[in-house]
Design a protein around this motif. Structure first.
Motif, short mmCIF file in Angstrom:
data_model
loop_
_atom_site.label_atom_id
_atom_site.label_comp_id
_atom_site.label_asym_id
_atom_site.label_seq_id
_atom_site.Cartn_x
_atom_site.Cartn_y
_atom_site.Cartn_z
N ILE A 7 1.07 -0.98 -0.12
CA ILE A 7 -0.25 0.17 0.20
C ILE A 7 0.77 1.22 0.22
O ILE A 7 2.17 0.95 0.45
N GLU A 11 -2.23 5.37 2.59
CA GLU A 11 -2.82 4.27 3.43
C GLU A 11 -2.25 4.05 3.96
O GLU A 11 -3.56 4.11 5.16
N ALA A 37 -7.27 9.21 1.31
CA ALA A 37 -7.24 7.81 2.27
C ALA A 37 -7.80 7.67 3.11
O ALA A 37 -8.69 6.42 3.25
N ASP A 40 -11.27 7.23 3.25
CA ASP A 40 -11.28 5.75 1.82
C ASP A 40 -11.93 5.03 3.30
O ASP A 40 -12.37 4.21 3.27
#
Length: 578
Positions: A7, A11, A37, A40
Motif C-alpha cells: 500500500i 493509506e 485515503a 476511503d
C-alpha cells in the motif's frame, strides 16, 4: 510464504489514524493523498475555510471528546496559519496533531513552491515536531506523534509529510491494537505517597483551607474526584476561568471564579474575605498565570501552598509549594483515601459557619447584580443576556466564548450546574476569533449536547467565513453576537491606562444577521431585551445552526478587578474635559 500486500504511505497513515480512534479530521485538500485515503477509511473530513479556525476546531473537539484533534494543512502559508491555534493548545495543554504536507524530498532546500522551514516554524508552538523522511518509519513517527500529544502534559504536535513519500509503497503489516494512544491522558502517574499524606495533614488541620481548580482538572477528567474531596473534607473550592465547570457552583461550599474577575458585579467581590483568610491554598491543575491570580496578588503573602499538576515545571513556578506531581484524577483519589484516615472533625465543625459566609456573599452579589440582570435598557445590557441564557441552559450544555470580554461575561454570569459542565474559552493565549471554531469542534465531539457560542463583534469578524462551514457541515451551534461596534476591552483598558483610547477601537455598522443569511444560516436581530428569551429558546430548539445579532450597550464592561474604581473615574474625567 504469504506475500504482504503493498500500500502507499498515505493509506498506511489513514489506517493508523483509524486504529488510534480518529473518526473526524479537520482538512481542506492537502495533504491530498492523506485526505483521500482517510475518506476511503471512513474518517469524516470537516472541510474548513481557514487554517487558523481549523486548528481551533481540532482544539475544541479534543477538549470535549477526550480524544486527539487532528488537523491537516498544506505547506507554506497554510502551515503558518496553524501557529496561533497550536500555540493556544500548547499553553492550554490540549492534544492536537497537525499533519502538514512538505515539499518532495528531492526538492528540499531548492526554493520549491511554498517551501518553508516548518521544523523551525513549529518549534515554538508544539511539544514535538518532526519530518518523516523514510517511508518504512511511518508507523514509528505516527506512534511517536500520538504519544507526544497525549502523554505527560498534553499538547500539540506537528508531523511533516513530504508529498512524494505519501505515494511510496510499503508492506501492509498488521497494526497492533493502539486505540489508547488516541485518548488523553495516556498515562496516570500518581504523586508521591508521603507527600500526599503531608497534604492531607495540612488540609485536615487548617483553619480555612482553600482549593483552586484550574483547567487541568478537566483535562484529567477529575471533576468527580474533586467533588468528592470537597464534600469529604468540607473544603471551599474556587476555579480559574479554564477551571470553570470543574465544580457545581450551586454547592454551598463553592466560591465561583477567582483571579482578575473579582470586580464589581462578580461573586468574587463578595467572597474575597474568604480568600484573604485562607491559611492553606491547594492548587489543582493550575498554571498560576497572571489572570488566574490577578497579577499574582490574589492570595495572602504568607500562605502555604499545595500544588498538584502533571507538569512538574508548573509546580512552584510562582508560589513555593508542597509538590504533588501527578495525574489529578489518580492523585485526588489517593488523597481522598488518605483523608479517610484523618480526623476531619475540625473541618466538619467549621463547615456551618463557612457555608453561612458563602450564602451571605451570594445574597449580597445577587442584590448588587439585580438591576443589571433585569435591566430593560436599550441597547441591551450583556448582564441581562447572560441571565436569560443562564435560565434556559440545561446542565449538559456546552458554552464556548471568544477571548476578551466574551469570556468574562460567560465565566462570571453563567452557572456551572454540575461538576464537569463545560465552558470553553481560549485562555492559553486568549486570541480573538477562536470562540466559534471552539464551539464547532465541541459540537462535533458531542452532537447530542446543546452548544452555545458567545462572541463579540470584534472577535467574530475574524471568522465570518466559517459560517459557511457551519451550515455545510450542519453543525448545530447557537451563536450570540454581542454587537456593540467596538473592541470593548481594548477601548476600556486604554482608557484606564492612558486616559484616552485609540481610534482603532471602533467599527462601522455590520449586520451580522445578513452575513449569516448570505451563508444560508438562520439568523435574527434582537434590539429589545424582552425579545431575548423567545429568540434564544427558538434557536436552542432548532437543532440547527443559528446566529442571533444582539445590539448591546458599548458602555457595559464585565467585572474585571482592574476596572474597579478606575474605568468610571476615567470616563468621568473625560466628561469634565468635554
Amino acid at each position: 510464504m504469504t506475500q504482504l500486500k503493498s500500500i502507499i504511505v498515505a493509506e498506511r497513515i489513514a489506517h493508523l489514524l483509524s486504529a488510534y480512534g480518529v473518526t473526524e479530521m479537520f482538512s481542506q485538500s492537502l495533504p491530498s493523498m492523506v485526505v483521500l485515503a482517510a475518506e476511503d477509511a471512513g474518517i469524516r473530513q470537516i472541510t474548513y475555510r481557514t487554517e487558523n479556525a481549523a486548528g481551533t476546531m481540532a482544539d475544541g473537539f479534543a477538549r470535549i471528546s477526550g480524544k486527539v484533534g487532528v488537523v491537516c494543512a498544506q505547506n507554506g502559508p497554510a502551515a503558518t496559519l496553524l501557529v496561533p491555534p497550536l500555540a493556544e493548545a500548547l499553553k492550554a495543554s490540549i492534544p492536537v496533531i497537525a499533519l502538514v504536507q512538505e515539499v518532495p524530498r528531492d526538492q528540499t532546500d531548492k526554493n520549491a513552491f511554498q517551501e518553508f522551514d516548518h521544523q523551525s516554524l513549529f518549534a515554538s508552538c508544539t511539544k514535538w515536531a518532526r519530518t518523516v523522511r523514510c517511508a518504512g518509519r511511518i508507523d514509528d513517527y505516527m506512534r511517536q506523534a500520538f504519544t507526544a500529544a497525549t502523554s505527560g502534559r498534553p499538547g500539540p504536535v506537528a508531523l511533516m509529510l513530504p508529498a512524494d513519500l505519501l505515494l511510496e509503497k510499503i508492506d501492509a503489516t498488521d497494526i497492533e491494537s493502539c486505540s489508547l494512544l488516541g485518548r488523553y491522558p495516556l498515562d496516570r502517574p500518581c504523586a508521591d505517597t508521603l507527600r500526599i499524606e503531608e497534604a492531607a495533614k495540612l488540609l485536615a488541620e487548617a483553619e480555612l483551607p482553600l482549593v483552586v481548580a484550574g483547567g487541568g482538572v478537566h483535562g484529567a477528567q477529575a471533576c468527580q474526584e474533586l467533588a468528592l474531596l470537597q464534600e469529604l473534607a468540607h473544603l471551599p473550592v474556587a476555579t480559574t476561568m479554564m477551571g470553570k465547570g470543574a465544580i457545581n457552583e450551586t454547592h454551598p461550599l463553592s466560591l465561583g471564579l477567582i483571579g482578575n474577575v473579582m470586580g464589581k458585579g462578580s461573586i468574587g467581590k463578595h467572597t474575597r474575605a474568604i480568600v484573604d483568610k485562607a491559611d492553606v491554598v491547594f492548587l489543582i491543575g493550575n498554571r498560576t498565570n497572571q489572570n488566574g491570580t490577578d497579577s499574582w496578588q490574589v492570595f495572602p503573602k504568607t500562605t502555604p501552598f499545595i500544588h498538584l499538576d502533571i507538569d512538574g515545571q508548573e509546580i512552584g513556578r510562582n508560589y513555593h509549594a508542597l509538590r504533588l506531581q501527578g495525574d489529578a484524577k489518580c492523585t485526588l483519589g489517593a488523597l481522598i483515601e488518605t483523608l479517610n484516615n484523618f480526623d476531619l472533625a475540625k473541618r466538619s465543625e467549621q463547615r456551618v459557619a463557612l457555608e453561612r459566609m458563602i450564602a451571605v456573599a451570594r445574597v449580597s452579589r445577587a442584590s448588587t447584580s439585580q438591576p443589571l440582570i433585569t435591566s430593560n435598557a436599550i441597547p441591551i445590557r450583556p448582564e441581562r443576556i447572560m441571565a436569560e441564557l443562564d435560565r434556559l441552559l440545561p446542565d449538559n450544555a456546552i458554552v464556548c466564548a471568544d477571548a476578551s470580554y466574551s469570556s468574562v461575561w460567560v465565566n462570571s454570569y453563567l452557572t456551572a450546574q454540575r461538576p464537569g459542565m463545560r465552558f470553553l474559552t481560549p485562555r492559553g493565549l486568549a486570541g480573538l476569533g477562536w470562540g466559534l471554531p471552539l464551539a464547532m469542534g465541541a459540537k462535533l465531539a458531542a452532537p447530542d449536547q446543546p452548544v452555545v457560542c458567545l462572541v463579540g463583534d470584534g472577535g467574530f469578524g475574524h471568522v465570518w467565513s466559517e459560517l459557511e462551514t457551519l451550515v455545510r457541515e450542519d453543525i448545530a451551534v447557537t451563536i450570540l453576537v454581542l454587537n456593540n461596534g467596538t473592541l470593548g476591552y481594548q477601548k476600556d483598558a486604554e482608557h484606564v491606562k492612558f486616559g484616552r483610547h485609540t481610534g482603532a477601537c471602533y467599527f462601522g455598522t455590520v449586520d451580522h444577521a445578513a452575513v449569516a443569511a448570505a451563508c444560508a444560516c438562520p439568523s435574527a436581530i434582537v434590539k429589545n431585551p424582552e425579545d431575548l428569551e423567545g429568540t434564544i429558546q427558538s434557536a436552542l430548539a432548532s437543532n440547527g445552526p443559528t446566529l442571533i445579532d444582539i445590539q448591546t450597550d458599548p458602555a457595559a464592561y464585565p467585572p474585571l478587578t482592574m476596572f474597579d474604581g478606575t474605568l468610571e473615574n476615567a470616563r468621568a474625567a473625560d466628561l469634565k474635559v468635554a
